[in-house]
Design a protein around this motif. Structure first.
Motif, mmCIF file in Angstrom:
data_model
loop_
_atom_site.group_PDB
_atom_site.id
_atom_site.type_symbol
_atom_site.label_atom_id
_atom_site.label_comp_id
_atom_site.label_asym_id
_atom_site.label_seq_id
_atom_site.Cartn_x
_atom_site.Cartn_y
_atom_site.Cartn_z
ATOM 1 N N LEU A 1 0.869 -1.184 0.000
ATOM 2 C CA LEU A 1 0.000 0.000 0.000
ATOM 3 C C LEU A 1 0.899 1.224 0.000
ATOM 4 N N VAL A 2 0.619 2.167 -0.891
ATOM 5 C CA VAL A 2 1.561 3.251 -1.178
ATOM 6 C C VAL A 2 1.010 4.584 -0.691
ATOM 7 N N PRO A 3 1.734 5.264 0.225
ATOM 8 C CA PRO A 3 1.297 6.602 0.630
ATOM 9 C C PRO A 3 1.603 7.627 -0.461
ATOM 10 N N THR A 4 0.626 8.443 -0.805
ATOM 11 C CA THR A 4 0.818 9.456 -1.829
ATOM 12 C C THR A 4 -0.175 10.591 -1.615
ATOM 13 N N PRO A 5 0.230 11.836 -1.853
ATOM 14 C CA PRO A 5 -0.711 12.952 -1.690
ATOM 15 C C PRO A 5 -1.889 12.875 -2.649
ATOM 16 N N ASP B 1 -5.738 1.646 -6.963
ATOM 17 C CA ASP B 1 -6.440 1.049 -5.835
ATOM 18 C C ASP B 1 -5.546 0.870 -4.618
ATOM 19 N N ALA B 2 -4.265 0.575 -4.840
ATOM 20 C CA ALA B 2 -3.345 0.349 -3.721
ATOM 21 C C ALA B 2 -2.732 1.647 -3.198
ATOM 22 N N ASP B 3 -3.073 2.772 -3.793
ATOM 23 C CA ASP B 3 -2.603 4.067 -3.293
ATOM 24 C C ASP B 3 -3.450 4.488 -2.097
ATOM 25 N N VAL B 4 -2.793 5.075 -1.100
ATOM 26 C CA VAL B 4 -3.477 5.572 0.082
ATOM 27 C C VAL B 4 -3.052 7.021 0.300
ATOM 28 N N LYS B 5 -4.020 7.879 0.550
ATOM 29 C CA LYS B 5 -3.701 9.283 0.781
ATOM 30 C C LYS B 5 -2.695 9.412 1.902
ATOM 31 N N GLY B 6 -1.634 10.215 1.673
ATOM 32 C CA GLY B 6 -0.638 10.381 2.721
ATOM 33 C C GLY B 6 0.650 10.966 2.199
ATOM 34 N N CYS B 7 1.729 10.729 2.946
ATOM 35 C CA CYS B 7 3.032 11.327 2.664
ATOM 36 C C CYS B 7 4.103 10.246 2.725
ATOM 37 N N GLU B 8 4.915 10.144 1.678
ATOM 38 C CA GLU B 8 5.974 9.138 1.644
ATOM 39 C C GLU B 8 7.244 9.718 2.241
ATOM 40 N N LEU B 9 7.704 9.115 3.338
ATOM 41 C CA LEU B 9 8.867 9.606 4.077
ATOM 42 C C LEU B 9 9.671 8.429 4.601
ATOM 43 N N ASP B 10 10.975 8.652 4.833
ATOM 44 C CA ASP B 10 11.837 7.615 5.387
ATOM 45 C C ASP B 10 11.714 7.552 6.902
ATOM 46 N N ASP B 11 12.000 6.371 7.441
ATOM 47 C CA ASP B 11 12.042 6.187 8.886
ATOM 48 C C ASP B 11 13.148 7.075 9.472
ATOM 49 N N ASP C 1 -3.611 19.611 6.490
ATOM 50 C CA ASP C 1 -4.177 18.761 5.456
ATOM 51 C C ASP C 1 -3.263 18.661 4.241
ATOM 52 N N SER C 2 -1.961 18.624 4.482
ATOM 53 C CA SER C 2 -0.973 18.489 3.408
ATOM 54 C C SER C 2 0.303 17.920 4.006
ATOM 55 N N CYS C 3 1.190 17.484 3.128
ATOM 56 C CA CYS C 3 2.451 16.904 3.583
ATOM 57 C C CYS C 3 3.479 17.998 3.823
ATOM 58 N N PRO C 4 4.324 17.842 4.838
ATOM 59 C CA PRO C 4 5.383 18.833 5.065
ATOM 60 C C PRO C 4 6.467 18.707 4.001
ATOM 61 N N VAL C 5 7.208 19.772 3.809
ATOM 62 C CA VAL C 5 8.378 19.735 2.945
ATOM 63 C C VAL C 5 9.542 19.265 3.799
ATOM 64 N N VAL C 6 10.046 18.070 3.506
ATOM 65 C CA VAL C 6 11.111 17.468 4.306
ATOM 66 C C VAL C 6 12.289 17.186 3.397
#
Length: 540
Positions: free
Chosen positions: A444-448, A453-463, A487-492
């Protein structure tokens, strides 16, 4: 719902018995004294493509256990005298009956394999996915007494360290992911992020088989009482030496339960949930009750190292998140087995406590938060029952915001099966949510901006190993808090050379000898054993 819903099913245990034939049928009498000859027994034979029922070989053991089983109400062990061949024949028929891809197993002569375990290892598909990975990476066995010890008490041998493999071959990078509470490692002062440099005077970068064997034994295979010396480097660059004595460690599946108040006054519940094992149930209930008392507005569940476990517990947690108003008249998970098995009824949202020593429901209704949205922190160590939680909630339109890495991609499960003192795990089923989706074998892939179908709203970041779990400055939790407010992903800013850590020892693809960690009970696995419904008259 579970208590009153027809979706709730009992677990049916198939037991094989002996059929007794009487003389002179129909109950008629005879004056003839007929003596039956003693039964004769012979070793079964293997014929390619011909499969006898697995029940004909069940519990026929090369080394039968004697006495009583402490994990089965002290009932006598079911073992009878058999051989390694009968154990292999049981595995063969059982796999043909239950394995999800049974038609992809090559039917090899059991006599060509030197041991039962070697024969079992090849009773699976060796087909690959489109990405080139083996379709079945979750096929293993372990001693039954170890299974019950961990399943019922959460006890494992070790130091209480859960490792993260950044690189598994030289130059290796092995770091502490998290520690079990009150464990030898925690009491000695190790912390999340510590990097192993040396063990028993062997460098972590050794590339000899002898050196790797020493590392594997000391890091992953100690028994209670074993003592080993470690040199680690902390996040601040300081090198430290420790002597750790392994013990019998009780896992702490729920940690760092806290309510965080953001700058705009939003109350956010946070908990680190490490494993769907039975002892987590009271800890999850306690956490949910705390969040109810604190009147939280949002919830963050840290599943970054949760490799799975009991689907029943996953269903209970989903109910506690969403509540009855959001789960009534829906199912949690529809099991899909091979075409030899009858279609089963869907797995419900379980709304009651379960006595996991008997797998029976109780009359105690679970608390709930009645939330329509939940934040989940993830990595590629987020597997199986954890992925089922995400997918099951999405199936009833609970909004899931995924923060971190792509999950491991294991939409498969099993029912642990015991035979002759060994517990076997083989992929027997997959499943879908209420909307009919369950194909996330690539994770399941986090993405803004979800597109598939396997995409989930969110933010992709490293541990982030530079902060402790539960610290609001830790990258994944910080991103969740930012998303809650904006309601958005931070700039990291992240290093382009950063690698996603894994708690699996099979992550590396570079040349060199890889370390190999032992497989724990529910690491990257899902147990679909269903609880029995609550008995009539149980108190609510």
């Amino acid at each position: 719902m579970f208590k009153n819903n027809n979706l709730a099913l009992a677990v049916f245990l198939a037991a094989s018995g002996m059929s007794l034939s009487g003389c002179g049928g129909g109950g008629s009498s005879s004056n003839t004294d007929t003596t039956n000859p003693p039964p004769t027994t012979s070793e079964p034979t293997w014929t390619a493509g011909v499969f006898e029922p697995s029940s004909e070989f069940k519990d026929q053991c090369a080394v039968p256990r004697t006495g009583n089983d402490p994990y089965n109400d002290n009932q006598p062990y079911p073992d009878t005298a058999g051989s390694e061949f009968t154990e292999k024949m049981w595995l063969r028929s059982w796999s043909d009956e239950t394995y999800l891809w049974y038609d992809e197993i090559e039917d090899n002569d059991p006599d060509n394999f030197s041991s039962v375990s070697a024969y079992f290892d090849q009773l699976k598909t060796f087909e690959k996915t489109d990405s080139g990975a083996y379709k079945d990476q979750f096929h293993f066995s372990r001693p039954t007494d170890e299974y019950f010890q961990e399943a019922q008490s959460g006890v494992v041998s070790g130091y209480g360290i859960n490792w993260a493999f950044i690189s598994n071959v030289p130059p290796r990078e092995l770091r502490v992911a998290y520690l079990e509470s009150d464990s030898p490692a925690a009491n000695a002062g190790l912390q999340r992020g510590d990097t192993i440099l040396m063990v028993d005077d062997v460098s972590i970068d050794t590339n000899t088989q002898q050196g790797v064997d020493i590392l594997n034994e000391a890091l992953f295979g100690p028994t209670a009482g074993d003592s080993h010396n470690f040199v680690v480097r902390s996040n601040d660059g300081t090198e430290k030496s420790f002597t750790l004595v392994a013990g019998n460690i009780t896992q702490t599946p729920v940690q760092n339960v806290d309510t965080i108040t953001t700058g705009d006054g939003t109350k956010v519940g946070y908990m680190q949930f490490n494993s769907h094992i039975s002892i987590a149930q009271p800890e999850l209930i306690s956490a949910v009750n705390k969040f109810k008392t604190d009147n939280i507005d949002e919830l963050v569940i840290d599943l970054r190292y949760n490799g799975g476990g009991l689907l029943a517990l996953s269903s209970q947690l989903a109910y506690m998140i969403a509540g009855p108003a959001n789960t009534s008249d829906y199912f949690y998970y529809q099991v899909i087995e091979n075409d030899k098995q009858p279609e089963s009824d869907p797995y419900p949202f379980i709304d009651i406590e379960v006595d996991y020593s008997t797998f029976e429901g109780t009359g105690n209704i679970l608390p709930d938060l009645n939330l329509s949205k939940v934040y989940v922190l993830s990595t590629d160590n987020t597997c199986s029952a954890s992925e089922a939680l995400i997918n099951g909630l999405k199936g009833i339109d609970t909004e899931v915001v995924l923060i971190g890495g792509k999950t491991c991609g294991k939409p498969y499960g099993f029912t642990p099966t015991h035979n002759c003192a060994t517990t076997y795990y083989t992929i027997q089923l997959t499943g879908v949510n209420y909307k009919g989706f369950g194909e996330y074998s690539d994770g399941l892939v986090p993405t803004p901006s979800p597109q598939f179908d396997a995409d989930v709203k969110g933010c992709e970041l490293d541990d982030d190993f530079n902060h402790q779990l539960g610290d609001s400055d830790e990258t994944l939790l910080s991103a969740a808090l930012y998303h809650i407010e904006n309601d958005s992903c931070p700039v990291v800013t992240q290093s382009v050379t950063a690698k996603q850590a894994t708690t699996s020892s099979y992550a590396a693809d570079e040349a060199g000898i890889a370390l190999k960690a032992n497989t724990t009970l529910y690491k990257n696995n899902m147990d679909l054993t269903r609880p029995l419904p609550a008995k009539e008259g149980d108190n609510e």
